[in-house]
Structures are given as structure tokens and as C-alpha cells.
Write a protein that holds these residues in place. Structure first.
Motif, PDB file in Angstrom:
ATOM      1  N   ALA A 234     -36.392  25.711  -8.402  1.00 32.63           N
ATOM      2  CA  ALA A 234     -37.383  26.672  -7.900  1.00 32.63           C
ATOM      3  C   ALA A 234     -36.685  27.963  -7.460  1.00 32.63           C
ATOM      4  CB  ALA A 234     -38.180  26.057  -6.743  1.00 32.63           C
ATOM      5  N   LEU A 235     -35.561  27.809  -6.754  1.00 34.34           N
ATOM      6  CA  LEU A 235     -34.816  28.993  -6.305  1.00 34.34           C
ATOM      7  C   LEU A 235     -34.234  29.766  -7.494  1.00 34.34           C
ATOM      8  CD1 LEU A 235     -33.036  27.446  -3.199  1.00 34.34           C
ATOM      9  CD2 LEU A 235     -34.701  29.316  -3.152  1.00 34.34           C
ATOM     10  N   ALA A 236     -33.729  29.031  -8.488  1.00 40.90           N
ATOM     11  CA  ALA A 236     -33.151  29.699  -9.662  1.00 40.90           C
ATOM     12  C   ALA A 236     -34.245  30.475 -10.410  1.00 40.90           C
ATOM     13  CB  ALA A 236     -32.495  28.669 -10.573  1.00 40.90           C
ATOM     14  N   GLN A 237     -35.434  29.913 -10.518  1.00 38.45           N
ATOM     15  CA  GLN A 237     -36.537  30.647 -11.158  1.00 38.45           C
ATOM     16  C   GLN A 237     -36.821  31.941 -10.405  1.00 38.45           C
ATOM     17  OE1 GLN A 237     -40.046  28.256 -11.710  1.00 38.45           O
ATOM     18  NE2 GLN A 237     -39.061  26.907 -13.215  1.00 38.45           N
ATOM     19  N   TYR A 238     -36.772  31.843  -9.091  1.00 41.65           N
ATOM     20  CA  TYR A 238     -37.039  33.033  -8.289  1.00 41.65           C
ATOM     21  C   TYR A 238     -35.963  34.098  -8.523  1.00 41.65           C
ATOM     22  CZ  TYR A 238     -38.478  35.906  -4.358  1.00 41.65           C
ATOM     23  OH  TYR A 238     -38.929  36.953  -3.591  1.00 41.65           O
ATOM     24  N   LEU A 239     -34.708  33.668  -8.554  1.00 39.69           N
ATOM     25  CA  LEU A 239     -33.603  34.609  -8.795  1.00 39.69           C
ATOM     26  C   LEU A 239     -33.765  35.293 -10.152  1.00 39.69           C
ATOM     27  CD1 LEU A 239     -30.610  32.404  -7.570  1.00 39.69           C
ATOM     28  CD2 LEU A 239     -31.494  34.459  -6.438  1.00 39.69           C
ATOM     29  N   VAL A 240     -34.100  34.512 -11.158  1.00 32.27           N
ATOM     30  CA  VAL A 240     -34.247  35.073 -12.504  1.00 32.27           C
ATOM     31  C   VAL A 240     -35.430  36.039 -12.547  1.00 32.27           C
ATOM     32  CG1 VAL A 240     -34.797  34.500 -14.900  1.00 32.27           C
ATOM     33  CG2 VAL A 240     -33.109  33.142 -13.640  1.00 32.27           C
ATOM     34  N   ALA A 241     -36.525  35.648 -11.895  1.00 35.10           N
ATOM     35  CA  ALA A 241     -37.714  36.509 -11.896  1.00 35.10           C
ATOM     36  C   ALA A 241     -37.422  37.852 -11.215  1.00 35.10           C
ATOM     37  CB  ALA A 241     -38.871  35.797 -11.201  1.00 35.10           C
ATOM     38  N   ARG A 242     -36.566  37.816 -10.193  1.00 33.75           N
ATOM     39  CA  ARG A 242     -36.199  39.044  -9.475  1.00 33.75           C
ATOM     40  C   ARG A 242     -35.058  39.795 -10.143  1.00 33.75           C
ATOM     41  NH1 ARG A 242     -39.422  40.284  -4.767  1.00 33.75           N
ATOM     42  NH2 ARG A 242     -40.936  39.919  -6.367  1.00 33.75           N
ATOM     43  N   LYS A 243     -34.469  39.180 -11.159  1.00 33.02           N
ATOM     44  CA  LYS A 243     -33.259  39.708 -11.819  1.00 33.02           C
ATOM     45  C   LYS A 243     -32.079  39.773 -10.852  1.00 33.02           C
ATOM     46  CE  LYS A 243     -35.549  42.326 -15.464  1.00 33.02           C
ATOM     47  NZ  LYS A 243     -36.973  42.279 -15.076  1.00 33.02           N
ATOM     48  N   TRP A 244     -32.024  38.823  -9.954  1.00 34.86           N
ATOM     49  CA  TRP A 244     -30.851  38.654  -9.087  1.00 34.86           C
ATOM     50  C   TRP A 244     -29.978  37.597  -9.758  1.00 34.86           C
ATOM     51  CZ3 TRP A 244     -33.953  37.840  -3.875  1.00 34.86           C
ATOM     52  CH2 TRP A 244     -34.633  39.032  -3.568  1.00 34.86           C
ATOM     53  N   ARG A 245     -29.233  38.028 -10.741  1.00 39.04           N
ATOM     54  CA  ARG A 245     -28.599  37.064 -11.631  1.00 39.04           C
ATOM     55  C   ARG A 245     -27.249  36.549 -11.141  1.00 39.04           C
ATOM     56  NH1 ARG A 245     -31.049  35.058 -16.590  1.00 39.04           N
ATOM     57  NH2 ARG A 245     -32.744  36.498 -17.011  1.00 39.04           N
ATOM     58  N   ASP A 246     -26.548  37.349 -10.340  1.00 42.41           N
ATOM     59  CA  ASP A 246     -25.201  36.949  -9.900  1.00 42.41           C
ATOM     60  C   ASP A 246     -25.254  36.454  -8.464  1.00 42.41           C
ATOM     61  OD1 ASP A 246     -23.476  37.718 -12.210  1.00 42.41           O
ATOM     62  OD2 ASP A 246     -24.451  39.648 -11.848  1.00 42.41           O
ATOM     63  N   VAL A 247     -24.715  35.256  -8.275  1.00 45.92           N
ATOM     64  CA  VAL A 247     -24.901  34.603  -6.981  1.00 45.92           C
ATOM     65  C   VAL A 247     -23.562  34.133  -6.427  1.00 45.92           C
ATOM     66  CG1 VAL A 247     -25.997  32.637  -5.830  1.00 45.92           C
ATOM     67  CG2 VAL A 247     -27.239  33.892  -7.595  1.00 45.92           C
TER      68      VAL A 247
ATOM     69  N   ALA B 263     -43.412  27.922  -6.928  1.00 43.98           N
ATOM     70  CA  ALA B 263     -42.830  27.579  -8.233  1.00 43.98           C
ATOM     71  C   ALA B 263     -43.627  26.395  -8.813  1.00 43.98           C
ATOM     72  CB  ALA B 263     -41.363  27.203  -8.069  1.00 43.98           C
ATOM     73  N   PRO B 264     -43.735  26.250 -10.137  1.00 46.77           N
ATOM     74  CA  PRO B 264     -43.087  27.089 -11.136  1.00 46.77           C
ATOM     75  C   PRO B 264     -43.650  28.513 -11.134  1.00 46.77           C
ATOM     76  CG  PRO B 264     -44.638  25.572 -12.176  1.00 46.77           C
ATOM     77  CD  PRO B 264     -44.543  25.178 -10.746  1.00 46.77           C
ATOM     78  N   LEU B 265     -42.733  29.484 -11.246  1.00 45.49           N
ATOM     79  CA  LEU B 265     -43.162  30.883 -11.273  1.00 45.49           C
ATOM     80  C   LEU B 265     -43.770  31.215 -12.632  1.00 45.49           C
ATOM     81  CD1 LEU B 265     -41.049  30.888  -8.856  1.00 45.49           C
ATOM     82  CD2 LEU B 265     -40.755  33.289  -9.390  1.00 45.49           C
TER      83      LEU B 265
ATOM     84  N   ARG C  86     -44.342  15.131  -9.700  1.00 46.88           N
ATOM     85  CA  ARG C  86     -44.292  16.530 -10.142  1.00 46.88           C
ATOM     86  C   ARG C  86     -45.274  17.312  -9.285  1.00 46.88           C
ATOM     87  NH1 ARG C  86     -46.780  14.150 -14.869  1.00 46.88           N
ATOM     88  NH2 ARG C  86     -44.920  14.417 -16.139  1.00 46.88           N
ATOM     89  N   GLN C  87     -44.806  18.452  -8.810  1.00 45.97           N
ATOM     90  CA  GLN C  87     -45.584  19.202  -7.825  1.00 45.97           C
ATOM     91  C   GLN C  87     -45.073  20.638  -7.762  1.00 45.97           C
ATOM     92  OE1 GLN C  87     -44.170  18.115  -3.699  1.00 45.97           O
ATOM     93  NE2 GLN C  87     -43.013  16.611  -4.880  1.00 45.97           N
ATOM     94  N   PRO C  88     -45.889  21.576  -7.347  1.00 47.93           N
ATOM     95  CA  PRO C  88     -45.383  22.922  -7.084  1.00 47.93           C
ATOM     96  C   PRO C  88     -44.442  22.902  -5.875  1.00 47.93           C
ATOM     97  CG  PRO C  88     -47.764  22.926  -7.335  1.00 47.93           C
ATOM     98  CD  PRO C  88     -47.351  21.494  -7.175  1.00 47.93           C
TER      99      PRO C  88
ATOM    100  N   GLN D  32     -46.065  20.696 -19.641  1.00 44.27           N
ATOM    101  CA  GLN D  32     -46.437  20.661 -18.223  1.00 44.27           C
ATOM    102  C   GLN D  32     -45.482  21.594 -17.472  1.00 44.27           C
ATOM    103  OE1 GLN D  32     -47.681  20.622 -15.199  1.00 44.27           O
ATOM    104  NE2 GLN D  32     -48.760  18.726 -15.677  1.00 44.27           N
ATOM    105  N   ASN D  33     -45.997  22.760 -17.053  1.00 44.80           N
ATOM    106  CA  ASN D  33     -45.107  23.749 -16.441  1.00 44.80           C
ATOM    107  C   ASN D  33     -44.386  23.232 -15.200  1.00 44.80           C
ATOM    108  OD1 ASN D  33     -45.805  25.483 -18.436  1.00 44.80           O
ATOM    109  ND2 ASN D  33     -47.084  26.812 -17.175  1.00 44.80           N
ATOM    110  N   MET D  34     -44.999  22.279 -14.492  1.00 42.88           N
ATOM    111  CA  MET D  34     -44.336  21.750 -13.289  1.00 42.88           C
ATOM    112  C   MET D  34     -43.053  20.995 -13.650  1.00 42.88           C
ATOM    113  SD  MET D  34     -47.268  20.547 -10.621  1.00 42.88           S
ATOM    114  CE  MET D  34     -48.345  19.760 -11.804  1.00 42.88           C
ATOM    115  N   ASP D  35     -42.945  20.576 -14.913  1.00 41.78           N
ATOM    116  CA  ASP D  35     -41.729  19.875 -15.325  1.00 41.78           C
ATOM    117  C   ASP D  35     -40.575  20.825 -15.636  1.00 41.78           C
ATOM    118  OD1 ASP D  35     -42.931  17.492 -14.871  1.00 41.78           O
ATOM    119  OD2 ASP D  35     -43.419  17.078 -16.959  1.00 41.78           O
ATOM    120  N   THR D  36     -40.764  22.130 -15.347  1.00 43.13           N
ATOM    121  CA  THR D  36     -39.608  23.032 -15.356  1.00 43.13           C
ATOM    122  C   THR D  36     -38.835  22.901 -14.043  1.00 43.13           C
ATOM    123  OG1 THR D  36     -40.863  24.891 -14.413  1.00 43.13           O
ATOM    124  CG2 THR D  36     -40.793  24.730 -16.820  1.00 43.13           C
ATOM    125  N   LEU D  37     -39.330  22.087 -13.129  1.00 45.08           N
ATOM    126  CA  LEU D  37     -38.658  21.868 -11.838  1.00 45.08           C
ATOM    127  C   LEU D  37     -38.141  20.445 -11.788  1.00 45.08           C
ATOM    128  CD1 LEU D  37     -41.430  23.422  -9.556  1.00 45.08           C
ATOM    129  CD2 LEU D  37     -39.324  24.542 -10.303  1.00 45.08           C
ATOM    130  N   GLY D  38     -36.838  20.277 -11.645  1.00 50.82           N
ATOM    131  CA  GLY D  38     -36.255  18.940 -11.561  1.00 50.82           C
ATOM    132  C   GLY D  38     -35.962  18.365 -12.933  1.00 50.82           C
TER     133      GLY D  38
END
Lengths: 402, 338
Positions: A172-185, A376-378, A361-363, A386-392
Motif C-alpha cells: 500500500a505504501l509503495a503504491q502511494y510512493l509510485v502515485a506521488r512519483k516519490w521513487r527513491d527511498v 489502497a489499492p490506489l 483481501r481488503q482495502p 481483483q484490484n485488492m489483490d495488488t496488496l500482499g
């Protein structure tokens, strides 16, 4: 105390009319109420709830035992005694060790006919309880332990996970980083085994979603000048460029000084700043205010992730009883694990269990100290079915083989 | 997205004209004593704790009044001289004078009122108490709670039959529709429905009760004589996924031909042919539409969009949004005094 055979007989007599969708009320003499006890077990002295993790009266991260969530969900079934002729109850038990907890489970199963058990225990104890109860006619629900290994190499066919795994949280956090274009961590890693597990999960998430880890640095809590490269936040966070800091400090004492102290002006995510969790008290969509207010009133505190998981575990059992019109273990269990389960978790998407590792599976809610900023999923993170399966762990991802 | 213009075509205009005549005839037959109202439109805004007041002719907001905390369900009194507003966070129902929009009374000690309905004779309100798993029966003469009925968790939609003998209440969290006998205050049936039942509409012959099931993305249709589900309608506007379709408010026109369903996160209103139970079209509105209201002539449909803080105003004949009007934060209910 009531033999199980009698319980099932009572259920069989009471419930045929349920399938028709409506039951006339006020006819209590004719049909007996079927009992549906749900077990709730915990490890006494569980150090995850150790209140000594505070200094000078300052409690860094208060965790409460999640029983209030289960109580609230059982309380919500009162009308079903009338409407469906089923009476849900919570049967509590506790023990100091995993083996003693297994004895409690066996006693509740034999004496009270309990087949569904919520378990609030740390990973090692939970794994041991699940191992010792393999093959029995029971379903266990993990309501408080995020360890990925319980959904991986140590998974068990009768152990359901309602609390999100570390992998779900970091995805969920990685999706958020990608969505914000905060790619380097920049990753800051604490000394505890759970900190390391969280970092491993984040590394997997980073690979999955294309986040780059600029550096990983171990921190220690302390003031020793000889260790200043590890205990000074400014020194820990300089000499490298990054868009965000991923902090893995499951204890919280070091971590609370990381936001606003980094060498570069960058946001902190992970265990401080932006946190991914099953629930947060400030969530206000999808019916959440009602649940939060009901929980506040019942528990005299705010709802946390594990509370939500305990509440959702009971709701999953209740929903399965209601939809099958049965209290029979095999029928209810099959429905609960099947693809028809539509569990309303007050997070929008209906939740259900993944057949490959028994994870719900859950948001996931991404929250600061007082607001949920994303769910998330964003948007844009799509999955074939199933978009929720992009988590975990997705099907085939983990080491789980039942 | 909100600036769509109505493009009328000839055949639609002709159909509209016919529909108007039909509606007028039905209206004359159904409500011969109805008088013209003030033309004002009241919108409760649950997050800003205000009521926006619009001029129905120009569809512009002319004032906004501060209310009690978290106003949601609204209802006129029988003579429309008063209207009631349920304030969830203040545990009360506020009573307003329709003509002046002045607060005239408060009915207190009603736990978290969400929605309610007025007995057809105007004497009673049945109020769903969201946090209390009960419905309160309020005597409007004394403005006191005279009876409480135990329900499932989070009761929401409330609807009387026209004879006042029966009231239906949906319990969101228990997935039940409760059928309450109003004479005795007893439960006649608890009907298991699809996930998260929210609101109701009855067909004009009152043989079918339509219930929106928010999380199932559908409307269940209950036969009111047998209290059994006889059909359901699933909604799926083009390009959306099932989990984005969360129906809430349901309206059926007086001729019993057309139903409107607000689809929540799908950002559309569904138009359904009642007889065939088929979706005719989906109308794009603002974000998360919940509340719906039709003008008395049923020419105009008002839609409260909870997450874009505005109303979509729809021309029923052409099925097009004429205008969107910003109101307060998280608009919920709409009352039209026409």
C-alpha cells in the motif's frame, strides 16, 4: 454446557425457514434459538501489549487488546436472535503459553461446541497453536499478527488472517510512493526482528511496484557518541538523495524523532508519518463514522487496526451463518472461505478470503496522525481479476502450500 | 464533468410533452388538494451543518442557514408548513417553519437520527437511530418519543405504506429489512436482503418494495404480500467495476413506470423501466450521489452529490443534467416545496 450434537440438531430444526428469506417473528415457542459460540483467546503477558515500553510516563505507542472489537460485533447480532433464531456469544479464554492455549481450545470445543476461534497471539505462539490444531474441525482467526511468514512457509489451512500482513501494508505504501512519483527511498531499519521483517516486506514491495531503495541504514536507540552514525537522525539521513524515508521502527521510541529531523526536507512513511493500517479512527467514508462512534462508546477509546480485525472476524462468521442459514461447521466454514463472502468492512470494497493463503483481501488505509489521506489499492493499480489483490501475496507469490 | 448542457432533440421533446401530460393527469388524480409551495429547495449539508436554500425557478442558492450538528434526513409535515431535520451529532430533530426557514422547535433525545418518514395522517414520525439499533416513534402533537422498536445494527431507510399500517426500516449492518406493524409497534417480519440495505421505494400499487443494497451494487425487489425477494436489478455503468457501484436513494415516479437510483461511488443515476426491471440509461452526475428528489410535476430530478458538494439538476424528459449547483459540504437530503 451443551453437547455439539444437540446444538446442530437445534440449528437444523430452527433454520429451514431461513432459506426462504423471511421468518415470522413472535413465534419463539415453536422454534428454538440455536447457540453459536465464538471463541476468543489470548496469550497472557503478550509483550506486544507491554505497558513498560514507556519512559517517565510517556507512552510512545499504546496498543490495546482487540477484544472490544469482537465484543462489539457480537453485540451487533442481538437482532439475529429474533430474526434468524441464532444466538451468538463470545467465549473467552487465555493462557500463558501456546500449548496451554491449545488445551483451552480443546476444552471449549468439547464442552461448548466452539468451532471458530479468534486468536490474539504473537507470531511464534500463533504458529504453534495452528500447528498443534491441524486437521481438527476448527477455524482459527488471526486478528493481531502481521508476520508474513504466517501467510507463507508457516501457513495452515485452518488459520485465517483478518489483520493485513506486512506485505499488504508495504505494498500500500509503495503504491502511494509510485502515485506521488516519490521513487527513491531511504530505508531506516531498527534492531528488532519485526523491524527486519518489515524492511524485507518493503524491499519486496519496492521491487513489485518499481520503487528504488537509495540506501538502507540501521539505527540504534541511544546517545553514545561513538555510535552517532546510527543514533543521530541527521547523520543517518545525509549523504544520499531520496524522495522519502521508509522507517521500520515497530517499537516507536526512536522513530518518533525522525519526522521533521531528517537532513533533507522529506516525508517519513512506514511506522511514523504516513502509516498503512487496517483501520484508523479518522476514517470517515463507507459508513466508518458509525462504526467508529459505536466502538468509542463501547470501548471508551478509539478503534485500532487489530480491533477492526477482531470485529471483522466475527462479522465474517456471522455473515456466513446468516447466508447459509446454518450453524453447521462445515457449511459455515465453506461459505466463509468461498468466493461468495461479501464482508462489509466499512472500507468500501467487499472483503473475502484469498484461497491461496487465507488472508482477508481488503482495502488498506494510509493515515497520518489524524487523517486518512488515501485508501489502497490506489487508482491505476490494476489486477486482472481483483484490484485488492495488488496488496500482499497474489496467487502463486508466497511459500504457502496447504 | 458538471457543465453538461441539455441538448434536446425533437422526439425527446415530444416524449417529454406526453410525459408531462401524463404526469399532470396522475398528479391531479393523486393529490387534488395540493397547493403551490414557496418554490424553495432545502438541502441538508451533513459536514458543514447547514441547510442551503435554493430558488427552484432559477436553481441558485439564495441563502444558507446554520443548523444543529450533522443534519441528514429531512421531511415535510403533512401540510408542508413545517419541515423536520434529523441532526445525528446532536441527537435531535429540528423543526423549521417552511416559509421563513426559522427554527421553531427541537425534538430532543433521539439517538443519532438518520432518516425518518412521516405517518400518512401526519401524526407520527418513525426515526431510525443509527447508533442505537432502534427506531423511535415520535408523536408530533407532543413531540415526544412514545415507543422504541428494536432493530438490527445501523437502521437507515424508513418508509410508510400509504395506509400507515406498515412501516419498513432497513438495517444497513444487519442486512435486514424490518416490517413493522404500526398499530402494535411489533415486528411482522425480518427480511434478509443483499449487503448493506439503504433506502426504499414502493411502487404506486404498493405490491413491490424496492430496496437499494449498497455494497451489493443492486436493488432487491420484495413482494410486499409474501415479504420475499422476487427479483433484483444489478447496476454497472460502462467502464466501471462492480465494487464502484454503491446504490443508495431510490425513487419511483407516480405513474409507476420509472425508477431513479443514485449509484453512489459510480457517480451516476440509473434510470430503470419498472415493468421490465431493465436499466434504460445511466446519467453522469457529481461525485457520490445519494439523495434524490423529484419536483411535484416530476419534470426535474435533484441529486445531492456528497463528495463534490453540489447538486446535479436533471431534466427528466431528456435524461440530461441541466446544471450543477454548489451547496454546502457533503449534501445529503433534498426537500422541494413546490
Amino acid at each position: 454446557m451443551r453437547p455439539l450434537a444437540a446444538v446442530i440438531l437445534a440449528a437444523a430444526m430452527a433454520l429451514p425457514a431461513l432459506a426462504a428469506g423471511a421468518l415470522a417473528a413472535g413465534n419463539e415457542a415453536a422454534s428454538e434459538v440455536a447457540p453459536m459460540p465464538i471463541g476468543y483467546l489470548e496469550i497472557t503477558g503478550d509483550e506486544r501489549y507491554d505497558r513498560n515500553r514507556s519512559y517517565a510516563g510517556i507512552q510512545v505507542r499504546r496498543r490495546w487488546r482487540p477484544v472490544a472489537g469482537a465484543e462489539l460485533a457480537v453485540r451487533g447480532t442481538r437482532v439475529l436472535r429474533r430474526a434468524l433464531k441464532v444466538a451468538f456469544t463470545l467465549e473467552r479464554g487465555a493462557a500463558e503459553t501456546a500449548s496451554a492455549l491449545v488445551s483451552v481450545i480443546e476444552r471449549l470445543a468439547a464442552d461448548e461446541g466452539v468451532r471458530f476461534f479468534l486468536i490474539d497471539a504473537p507470531a511464534a505462539a500463533l504458529g504453534a497453536v495452528a500447528e498443534a490444531t491441524r486437521g481438527k474441525e476448527l477455524l482459527l482467526f488471526n486478528v493481531s499478527e502481521a508476520a508474513d511468514v504466517l501467510r507463507g512457509a508457516q501457513c495452515q489451512a485452518h488459520l485465517m488472517h483478518v489483520i493485513p500482513s506486512h506485505a499488504m501494508v508495504t505494498d500500500a505504501l509503495a503504491q502511494y510512493l509510485v502515485a506521488r512519483k516519490w521513487r527513491d527511498v531511504l530505508v531506516l531499519k531498527g534492531p528488532l526482528a519485526e523491524d527486519a521483517a518489515l524492511v524485507r516486506a518493503f524491499e519486496n514491495s519496492a521491487r513489485r511496484f518499481g520503487v528504488r531503495i537509495a540506501a538502507t541504514r540501521d539505527f540504534v536507540l541511544g546517545n553514545d557518541p561513538r555510535e552517532r552514525e546510527k543514533n543521530n537522525v541527521v547523520l543517518l539521513t545525509q549523504g544520499v538523495d531520496y524522495d522519502a524515508v521508509f522507517l521500520a521502527d515497530t517499537e516507536g521510541e526512536f522513530g518518533r524523532y525522525v519526522p521533521m529531523q531528517t537532513a533533507l526536507p522529506r516525508p517519513v512513511i512506514g511506522t511514523e508519518g504516513l502509516i498503512a493500517a487496517a483501520w484508523h479512527w479518522s476514517w470517515e467514508r463507507h459508513g466508518a463514522p458509525q462504526l467508529n462512534q459505536r466502538f468509542d462508546k463501547h470501548a471508551k477509546r478509539r478503534m485500532q487496526g487489530a480491533d477492526w480485525a477482531a470485529w471483522a472476524a466475527v462479522r465474517a462468521i456471522v455473515e456466513s451463518v446468516v447466508r447459509t442459514g446454518s450453524t453447521d461447521f462445515a457449511e459455515v466454514g465453506a461459505y466463509l472461505r468461498g468466493d461468495k463472502l461479501t464482508l462489509d468492512g466499512y472500507k468500501g470494497n467487499p472483503a473475502s478470503f484469498r484461497p491461496w493463503d487465507n488472508q482477508l483481501r481488503q482495502p488498506i488505509l494510509l493515515h497520518t496522525h489524524n487523517a486518512v489521506v488515501e485508501r489502497a489499492p490506489l487508482g491505476g493499480f490494476l489486477h486482472p481479476t481483483q484490484n485488492m489483490d495488488t496488496l500482499g501475496y497474489d496467487r502463486g507469490d508466497g511459500m504457502c502450500r496447504f | 464533468m458538471f457543465a453538461m448542457k441539455a441538448r434536446r432533440r425533437g422526439w425527446i421533446a415530444r416524449a417529454a410533452a406526453l410525459a408531462v401530460v401524463a404526469a399532470a393527469l396522475v398528479f391531479l388524480a393523486a393529490a387534488p388538494a395540493a397547493a403551490d409551495g414557496s418554490g424553495l429547495i432545502f438541502v441538508s449539508n451533513e459536514k458543514s451543518s447547514t441547510i442551503s436554500i435554493l430558488d427552484g425557478k432559477t436553481n441558485t442558492v439564495i441563502r444558507s442557514i446554520k443548523t444543529c450538528a450533522r443534519p441528514r434526513g429531512m421531511h415535510f409535515s403533512k401540510d408542508r408548513k413545517l419541515f423536520y431535520v434529523g441532526c445525528a451529532d446532536d441527537d435531535l430533530i429540528a423543526v423549521y417553519d417552511t416559509a421563513t426557514a426559522r427554527l421553531v422547535d427541537r425534538i430532543r433525545n433521539i439517538e443519532e437520527p438518520e432518516t425518518f418518514d412521516l405517518h400518512p395522517d401526519g401524526s407520527l414520525l418513525y426515526v431510525s437511530n443509527e447508533e442505537d439499533a432502534t427506531a423511535s416513534v415520535v408523536d408530533l402533537a407532543t413531540r415526544k418519543v412514545i415507543h422504541t422498536v428494536d432493530l438490527g445494527e445501523e437502521p437507515e431507510g424508513v418508509l410508510f405504506t400509504s395506509d400507515g399500517a406498515t412501516v419498513y426500516v432497513a438495517s444497513e449492518a444487519a442486512n435486514l429489512v424490518h416490517v413493522i406493524d404500526t398499530a402494535s409497534g411489533e415486528i411482522r417480519a425480518d427480511i434478509l436482503v443483499d449487503t448493506r440495505p439503504r433506502r426504499f421505494a414502493l411502487t404506486p400499487d404498493e405490491r413491490e418494495l424496492w430496496v437499494s443494497a449498497e455494497l451489493a451494487g443492486m436493488v432487491d425487489i420484495i413482494d410486499t404480500r409474501t415479504n420475499k425477494i422476487i427479483a433484483d436489478i444489478a447496476f454497472l455503468p460502462r467502464g466501471l467495476r462492480k465494487e464502484e457501484v454503491t446504490p443508495v436513494d431510490v425513487l419511483i415516479t407516480r405513474d409507476g413506470k420509472t425508477a431513479f437510483i443514485a449509484l453512489g461511488r459510480a457517480n451516476h443515476v440509473a434510470v430503470v423501466d419498472v415493468a421490465s426491471r431493465k436499466v434504460e440509461t445511466y446519467i453522469l452526475v457529481g461525485k457520490r450521489p445519494w439523495g434524490l428528489a423529484l419536483t411535484r410535476d416530476e419534470k426535474t430530478l435533484y441529486v445531492a452529490n456528497g463528495l463534490s458538494d453540489d447538486l446535479s439538476i436533471i431534466d427528466v424528459a431528456s435524461r440530461r443534467v441541466l446544471k450543477s449547483v454548489p451547496v454546502g459540504m457533503v449534501p445529503y437530503g433534498i426537500l422541494i416545496d413546490d
